[in-house]
Scaffold this motif. Structure first.
Motif, PDB file in Angstrom:
ATOM      1  N   THR A 155       0.747  -1.136  -0.150  1.00  0.00           N
ATOM      2  CA  THR A 155       0.105  -0.175   0.123  1.00  0.00           C
ATOM      3  C   THR A 155       0.757   1.154  -0.067  1.00  0.00           C
ATOM      4  N   ARG A 192       2.555   2.499  -3.353  1.00  0.00           N
ATOM      5  CA  ARG A 192       1.709   3.188  -4.316  1.00  0.00           C
ATOM      6  C   ARG A 192       1.839   4.702  -4.105  1.00  0.00           C
ATOM      7  N   THR A 219       9.032   1.901  -9.049  1.00  0.00           N
ATOM      8  CA  THR A 219       9.010   0.694  -7.956  1.00  0.00           C
ATOM      9  C   THR A 219       9.411  -0.499  -8.753  1.00  0.00           C
ATOM     10  N   GLU A 266       9.200  -4.148  -6.563  1.00  0.00           N
ATOM     11  CA  GLU A 266       8.120  -4.814  -6.738  1.00  0.00           C
ATOM     12  C   GLU A 266       8.509  -6.399  -7.133  1.00  0.00           C
ATOM     13  N   LYS A 297      -0.199  -5.736  -9.686  1.00  0.00           N
ATOM     14  CA  LYS A 297      -0.586  -4.476  -9.310  1.00  0.00           C
ATOM     15  C   LYS A 297      -1.630  -4.083  -9.895  1.00  0.00           C
ATOM     16  N   SER A 298      -2.153  -4.232 -11.310  1.00  0.00           N
ATOM     17  CA  SER A 298      -3.082  -3.740 -11.973  1.00  0.00           C
ATOM     18  C   SER A 298      -4.464  -4.267 -11.488  1.00  0.00           C
ATOM     19  N   ARG A 351      -5.185  -4.820  -8.358  1.00  0.00           N
ATOM     20  CA  ARG A 351      -5.205  -4.787  -6.714  1.00  0.00           C
ATOM     21  C   ARG A 351      -6.171  -3.465  -6.504  1.00  0.00           C
ATOM     22  N   SER A 352      -7.002  -3.698  -5.401  1.00  0.00           N
ATOM     23  CA  SER A 352      -7.602  -2.574  -4.862  1.00  0.00           C
ATOM     24  C   SER A 352      -7.465  -2.115  -3.434  1.00  0.00           C
ATOM     25  N   ALA A 353      -7.196  -0.758  -3.083  1.00  0.00           N
ATOM     26  CA  ALA A 353      -6.962  -0.499  -1.652  1.00  0.00           C
ATOM     27  C   ALA A 353      -8.091  -1.105  -0.749  1.00  0.00           C
ATOM     28  N   ASP A 399      -7.680  -4.859  -0.282  1.00  0.00           N
ATOM     29  CA  ASP A 399      -6.671  -4.999   0.503  1.00  0.00           C
ATOM     30  C   ASP A 399      -6.803  -4.855   1.978  1.00  0.00           C
TER      31      ASP A 399
END
Length: 312
Positions: free
Chosen positions: A181, A184, A190, A194, A261-262, A264-266, A269
Motif C-alpha cells: 500500500t 503506491r 518501483t 516490486e 498491481k493492475s 489490486r484494490s485498496a 486489500d
C-alpha cells in the motif's frame, strides 16, 4: 505538511472511514483483538505451567501464540487510538516499525506453520520415531530459523519501502502501514522493488505453503489407511481444522502480496488484511490447542488449582 521522507507524516485513513456501522465494527474489532490477546497469553501460560505440555509440538504452539500476540499488538493499538482521538498521523519511523514487525511476525509465522505441519506428519506417519525425527534440537533450530528469516525479510522490506521519495499526497488507504500500500504513494519507479518483493513472497509464502500441503497430503494418505474408525475420524478432524486456518492465513497473504498491481484494490486489500491481522490470531488457540485432549486436561487441572486456592 513538508515534502521529504524524514519530515513529513503519513495519514492512515483507517478501517472504518467508509462504513456506516463504524461503532459496531470498531467494537467487534476491539473485542476480537482483546479475546485474541487473552486467549494466546493464556495458552502460553498453560503450556509453560503444565509439564505434560513440555513437548516440541506445544513449544511450537506457544511460539505461534507469541507471534499472534505481537502481531495484534503491532496493529490494533494504533488503529484504536486513531479512531478514538481522530489523529491519524504516523511518522515514517513509526511506519517503518509497523512494516518491520508485521513482516517479521507474518513471515515467521509462515515458516512456523510449516514446522508445525512437519511435526504433525512425524507424529501421525512415524509415531515410534517421533523422539528422533522431531527432537528438541531440531525444534529449536526451526523456531530460531522462523524468527531470523522473518526478521531479515522485515528489515529489508521496511528499509527498501522507506527509501523511496513520496509525493505530497501521503494518505495511506489502510489501517496500518503495509509495504504494498505504501509503495503506491512513491514518486519513483518501483518495478525493481516490486519484482524483488515478489521473489521474497515466493520464498516466504509459496515454499512453506508447498511444504504444508505435502505434509498434510502424506498425513491424509496415512489416515485413509487407518483401520480404526475413531482414530481415523479424530485425525481427519484435527488436520482439516488445521488446514482451514492455514488456508485462511496463506490465502489472504498471497492475495495481498502476490496479486498483480493492475488487479489490486485498496479497499479489498484492507478487508483481506483484517483476516490475517485480527481474525486468524483468535482462531489459532481455538483450532490448534483447545481441541487437543492434552490441553483440555491441562485447562481442567489449572482451573481446579485456582478453585482450590480460592476456597483456601
Amino acid at each position: 505538511m513538508k515534502n521529504g521522507n524524514t519530515t513529513s507524516y503519513f495519514i492512515l485513513l483507517g478501517l472504518f472511514n467508509h462504513t456506516e456501522a463504524k461503532l459496531f465494527l470498531f467494537v467487534m474489532v476491539v473485542t476480537t483483538s482483546f479475546a485474541s490477546l487473552v486467549g494466546n497469553a493464556f495458552m502460553i501460560f498453560l503450556i509453560h505451567q503444565d509439564a505434560r505440555l513440555h513437548t516440541p509440538m506445544y513449544f511450537l504452539l506457544s511460539q505461534l501464540s507469541l507471534m499472534d500476540m505481537m502481531l495484534v499488538s503491532t496493529i490494533v493499538p494504533k488503529m484504536v487510538t486513531d479512531y478514538l482521538t481522530g489523529e491519524k498521523f504516523i511518522s515514517p519511523a513509526g511506519c517503518g516499525l509497523q512494516i518491520f514487525f508485521f513482516i517479521t511476525l507474518g513471515g515467521g509465522e509462515c515458516f512456523l506453520l510449516a514446522a508445525m505441519s512437519y511435526d504433525r506428519y512425524v507424529a501421525v506417519c512415524h509415531p515410534l520415531r517421533y523422539p528422533i525425527l522431531m527432537n528438541w534440537q531440531l525444534c529449536l533450530r526451526m523456531t530460531l530459523g522462523s524468527w531470523v528469516l522473518g526478521s531479515a525479510d522485515g528489515l529489508m522490506q521496511a528499509a527498501a519501502t522507506l527509501s523511496f521519495p513520496f509525493c505530497d499526497a501521503r494518505e495511506i488507504n489502510h489501517f496500518f502501514c503495509e509495504a504494498p500500500t505504501l509503495v503506491r504513494l512513491a514518486c519513483a519507479d518501483t518495478f525493481v522493488f516490486e519484482y524483488v518483493m515478489y521473489i521474497c513472497c515466493v520464498l516466504m509464502l509459496l515454499v512453506p505453503f508447498s511444504l504444508i500441503l505435502i505434509s498434510y497430503s502424506l498425513i491424509l494418505a496415512a489416515i485413509l489407511q487407518m483401520h480404526f474408525r475413531e482414530a481415523r475420524k479424530k485425525a481427519f478432524t484435527t488436520c482439516s481444522s488445521h488446514l482451514s486456518v492455514v488456508g485462511l492465513f496463506y490465502g489472504a497473504a498471497i492475495f495481498t502480496y502476490m496479486q498483480p498491481k493492475s488487479y489490486r484494490s485498496a479497499h479489498h486489500d484492507k478487508v483481506v488484511s483484517v483476516f490475517y491481522t485480527i481474525f486468524t490470531p483468535i482462531l489459532n488457540p481455538l483450532i490448534y490447542s483447545l481441541r487437543n485432549r492434552e490441553v483440555k486436561l491441562a485447562l481442567r487441572k489449572c482451573l481446579g488449582q485456582c478453585s482450590a486456592l480460592s476456597h483456601d
